[in-house]
Design an enzyme around this catalytic site. Structure first.
Site, short mmCIF file in Angstrom:
data_model
loop_
_atom_site.label_atom_id
_atom_site.label_comp_id
_atom_site.label_asym_id
_atom_site.label_seq_id
_atom_site.Cartn_x
_atom_site.Cartn_y
_atom_site.Cartn_z
N SER A 123 0.83 -1.20 0.00
CA SER A 123 0.00 0.00 0.00
C SER A 123 0.87 1.26 0.00
O SER A 123 1.65 1.49 -0.92
CB SER A 123 -0.95 -0.04 1.20
OG SER A 123 -1.93 0.96 1.10
N ASP A 157 -9.89 -6.33 -3.40
CA ASP A 157 -9.41 -5.11 -2.76
C ASP A 157 -10.36 -3.95 -3.07
O ASP A 157 -10.61 -3.64 -4.23
CB ASP A 157 -8.00 -4.78 -3.24
CG ASP A 157 -7.34 -3.68 -2.42
OD1 ASP A 157 -8.02 -3.12 -1.54
OD2 ASP A 157 -6.17 -3.37 -2.69
N HIS A 181 -7.12 -6.40 0.29
CA HIS A 181 -6.04 -5.44 0.50
C HIS A 181 -4.94 -6.02 1.40
O HIS A 181 -3.77 -5.76 1.17
CB HIS A 181 -6.60 -4.16 1.13
CG HIS A 181 -5.64 -3.01 1.11
ND1 HIS A 181 -5.22 -2.40 -0.05
CD2 HIS A 181 -5.00 -2.36 2.12
CE1 HIS A 181 -4.37 -1.43 0.24
NE2 HIS A 181 -4.22 -1.39 1.54
#
Length: 478
Positions: free
Chosen positions: A254, A372, A400
């Site tokens: 991320s 996600d 995610h």
């Protein structure tokens, strides 16, 4: 939720902040955790694992060399034009029908939003002044329709040429010059990499996993400027300089993907490979003006249970007792409201645009969880198009937090990518440098072969009289 609301109300009524986070005592009883002071009063917790192994100083495989040749042109209207000229990007030159050489499948896209941008306009050829080929003159009595005016050749705003060669080899756990860096994102900690750290340390790899400032057991300064992108990237740069080896592999998740990209630009010769897990598209970072994280800190503290529930719904494909326990055990999304607000407001990185990512010459593995809800798959697909050497892998059962949901699949993908090396083509055989015969010699040989009187029996021995006309045997090399 009622407890969080009461704490937030006390935070608003009293001058004492309820969001101060201090380094917590590690519950781990084993070694491998270090506290590194990157700046005065700024202490980060780092898990550093150096397993006992039989070291092999040099790589066992020869590896392969990849030629990185790209020409990146940015026009004033925001249009990006990339020409891949090297073999590493599989962009072999092909001949057109008119004999000109053009690059194979160049990438041509808009930097701005698709809804607001115009269709990319191709650059016309300056040699076609006489009109398009194959067009006949209008017959008598027919009116020639006016042609649209030709568009002028646009001047590029910026042109970047990349021409280098990279030697890529397999990184095995027995190599002493290999180090793996794991960098988490907003709200995470080094504990989210527990499955990956244990897996690769058992294989003999040296592993470094730090806690970002304000996360995990690292110190949390009560200054918003301590959580900007540049401040966090500088922390990771100092951590990298402390533990870096000759060949380093960066694994980011991320927001940590942007930090890994920053390090790859700072140390291009030391970064051997990269892994981007749900990192998003190659766009510059800037904070959102209309976001829930712009609310006052005390309000965010009241809403912290709701934010944690929302993160569970969006970060995991399934929301059961197992996923809740994973968040609790791995200390994920367990940061103060002040740190969370400062992290989201400090995501300002204008240099990280598409050109910045297109300049990367390191092999990159993209891992995306199909479910996600934070990062659409289209963003990772766009990232795969921009990068020079990128491999996109989509896990259908992940979201995610795919490295926590599907640890076995993620570990397998990472290990295969770490051991991957390009296939070196075999060397071409050198042609024999024999001197071609002349036309006169060829005619004499043909006449001699057709005349039976000149043909010598196989048992006949050469005499001294015909030594001058016969070819002498080659001498053996000593």
């Amino acid at each position: 939720m009622l407890t969080g609301f009461m704490e937030g109300l006390l935070c608003c009524l009293t001058p004492k902040s309820a969001n101060v986070v201090v380094p917590a005592e590690s519950s781990e009883t084993t070694d491998g955790y270090e506290f590194v002071e990157v700046k005065p009063g700024r202490v980060l917790r780092v898990r550093h694992v150096v397993p006992e192994r039989l070291l092999v100083e040099e790589p066992t495989g020869s590896g392969g060399t990849v030629s990185c040749k790209r020409k990146i042109t940015v026009y004033r209207n925001g249009q990006l034009f990339i020409e891949n000229l090297g073999d590493g990007a599989s962009a072999e030159l092909k001949n057109c029908q008119n004999g000109e050489a053009e690059p194979n499948t160049p990438v041509e896209d808009e930097l701005t939003d698709c809804g607001k941008s115009s269709v990319p306009v191709s650059i016309p050829d300056s040699r076609s002044d006489s009109g398009p080929p194959g067009r006949e003159a209008p017959a008598d009595g027919q009116v020639d329709l006016p042609q649209p005016p030709r568009k002028r050749r646009r001047k590029p705003k910026r042109t970047v040429v990349i021409d280098c060669e990279r030697k890529i080899s397999a990184c095995k756990g027995t190599h002493a010059d290999v180090a793996l860096f794991f960098i988490h994102g907003v709200g995470g900690s080094l504990d989210i990499w527990k499955s990956q750290v244990d897996f690769f340390s058992r294989l003999g790899y040296e592993v470094i996993a730090p806690d970002l400032a304000g996360h995990g057991a690292s110190s949390a300064p009560q200054i918003a400027a301590a959580y900007t992108f540049y401040a966090l990237a500088e922390d990771m740069r100092l951590i990298f300089k402390r533990y870096a080896r000759k060949r380093n592999i960066l694994i980011g998740h991320s927001y940590g993907v942007s930090i890994c990209t920053f390090l790859a630009h700072e140390y291009p010769d030391q970064i051997h490979k990269m892994v981007m897990i749900n990192g998003g598209g190659p766009t510059a970072l800037e904070p959102s003006l209309c976001s829930i994280f712009n609310l006052p800190t005390c309000v965010l503290h009241c809403l912290s249970p709701l934010l944690a529930w929302s993160f569970l719904k969006a970060g995991f494909a399934r929301q059961g007792a197992k996923e809740k326990q994973l968040l609790k055990d791995n200390n994920a999304f367990n940061v103060s409201s002040f740190v969370l607000r400062a992290m989201m407001s400090g995501q300002y990185w204008p240099e990280g645009d598409e050109v910045y990512h297109a300049e990367l010459t390191v092999p990159i593995l993209l891992v995306h969880g199909m479910h996600d809800k934070f990062v659409p798959i289209e963003e990772d697909q766009r990232m795969a198009e921009i990068l020079l050497m990128a491999f996109l892998k989509v896990l259908e059962d992940g979201s995610h937090m795919v490295m926590m949901e599907c640890p076995e699949a993620v570990n397998t993908l990472l290990h295969e990518f770490i051991l991957w090396e390009p296939i070196t083509p075999p060397p071409q055989k050198k042609e024999s440098k024999t001197r071609p015969e002349t036309a006169k010699a060829q005619s004499e040989n043909s006449k001699a072969a057709s005349d039976p009187s000149n043909v010598r029996p196989a048992t006949a021995r050469p005499t001294s009289s015909n030594n001058n006309t016969e070819e002498r045997p080659n001498k053996a090399k000593k």
